[in-house]
Design an enzyme around this catalytic site. Sequence first.
Site, mmCIF file in Angstrom:
data_model
loop_
_atom_site.group_PDB
_atom_site.id
_atom_site.type_symbol
_atom_site.label_atom_id
_atom_site.label_comp_id
_atom_site.label_asym_id
_atom_site.label_seq_id
_atom_site.Cartn_x
_atom_site.Cartn_y
_atom_site.Cartn_z
ATOM 1 N N GLY A 295 0.825 -1.203 0.000
ATOM 2 C CA GLY A 295 0.000 0.000 0.000
ATOM 3 C C GLY A 295 0.852 1.242 0.000
ATOM 4 O O GLY A 295 2.073 1.193 -0.190
ATOM 5 N N LYS B 257 3.204 -6.520 8.798
ATOM 6 C CA LYS B 257 3.033 -5.284 8.042
ATOM 7 C C LYS B 257 4.211 -4.364 8.331
ATOM 8 O O LYS B 257 4.393 -3.900 9.458
ATOM 9 C CB LYS B 257 1.719 -4.613 8.440
ATOM 10 C CG LYS B 257 1.441 -3.306 7.722
ATOM 11 C CD LYS B 257 0.100 -2.762 8.151
ATOM 12 C CE LYS B 257 -0.230 -1.461 7.441
ATOM 13 N NZ LYS B 257 -1.535 -0.931 7.853
ATOM 14 N N ASP C 231 -10.763 4.405 7.446
ATOM 15 C CA ASP C 231 -10.215 3.909 6.191
ATOM 16 C C ASP C 231 -10.913 2.610 5.790
ATOM 17 O O ASP C 231 -10.267 1.630 5.402
ATOM 18 C CB ASP C 231 -8.708 3.679 6.318
ATOM 19 C CG ASP C 231 -8.036 3.492 4.960
ATOM 20 O OD1 ASP C 231 -8.631 3.907 3.946
ATOM 21 O OD2 ASP C 231 -6.935 2.917 4.912
#
Length: 470
Positions: free
Chosen positions: A16, A36, A139
């Site tokens: 991302g 992540k 989000d």
Amino acid sequence: MGRVGSYEIHREIGRGGTSVVFVATDMRSGKRVAAKRLHEFLAEDPTFAAMLTDEVKFGAAIRHPNAVPLRDLVREGGAVYAIMDYVHGESLSGLRKASSAPVPADVAVAIACDVLAGLHAAHEARTPDGAPLELVHRDVAPDNVLVGVDGVARITDFGIAKAVGRSQVTATGMVKGKFRYMAPEQAGGETSRRSDLFSLGVVLWELLTGTRLFDAEHEATILAQLISHPIPTPSSVCPALPAALDSAVMRALSRKSAARFATALEMRDALVAALDPQAPASPARVAEWLHERAGASIARRMATLEADEADARTALASWPAPAGESVRLPGSQVPADTLVFSMPPPARQPWRAVSAVMFMLALLGIVAGVAWSALHKPVPAAPRAASVTSTSTASPLPPATSASLTLDDPEAHRSAPTPTLQVPLQTVPLHPSRPTPGTPRPIGRPPAPDCNPPYTVDAKGVRIYRRECL
């Protein structure tokens, strides 16, 4: 790819604007996890590092089957990793890439209901002392909705969530989230739980129709569409949809937040009622649809992951075990994908024992000193009226007549001889010893004041007693 902390990183599975997601193995338990990692050019930025820290902190406060829990935060070599549960399945954005066909209404509503349940858990999250976190996801988008092969949808990525007490604060004028899915008020810097419902309304609208709701090349154009362009009903784009869904979806897409649903559970109930008499799809039905849409790609990914994990187990078996540490590979009583570690005992540290002995010796010294002082404390001086004896010759005290003076006999006082007290000075030894019984104690104090008589008489005949003789 390498080890980070106690996690073996295998390969990238997503990317991302701020992070890259890898699949990894927790070498302590053998469990597959997702790691992540913040982009390298952002890892040293305290703002973005705090964002990821918040994701772990607030994600840990959410415990719900429809929310992906975050387990750990690892900082190593300038890189920052957030460790979360791995969901074997596909994101809605990945499913859209596989096929842009509309999602069946019962499956789309089932996915939306799962996400709403997870959002409600986040919105209602509280601190350990019971105070509301006031958490808003901010989000909700297709790449943050994961559909597992078990047919359950989950919301993930609370990294840019807003909550009371968060360590990272949005800079003035900085808008977070994706323009295509954010609520109108969010573009102005205001958010609430109803902002998340608008975003999910956009996601659901696109699932039902198979098209983009706000579609343009530039973000400025998307923002203009978000604020002012009319929003068509889902059934006007896809006539096969039940018209009853239009009301629930369009209420979620109201540009005025007060006109939307008050809570995620209220929106979920409205979607279920709008689909009646048809019910939302069961998890088995969602899993079947997922297999039809992306079963082949999911199977290939799983085969690759299992090969990576097998290589990791082989590499682990070939590593020499450090002294004091035993590594036990899976046996007949351990699942094939589980690694069991027996951690070594803490290393001996002699300085700790030496410090303890020194402390005890110092303590004993203090106790002995206090006891010695108590035993050798000087004996208080005798009462002022008592006679004082010494090893040297001293003049005797006056006759008893001087001690028999009464307070109301001034004449007797005038006629009485003045007594004298002669006390020889003596040297006090530096280290006195305790006197034996019957031995006169040497005098180590200054001579006592003359208190015989202990008063004086003024011109009016009034006796004034000396303070030092009282």
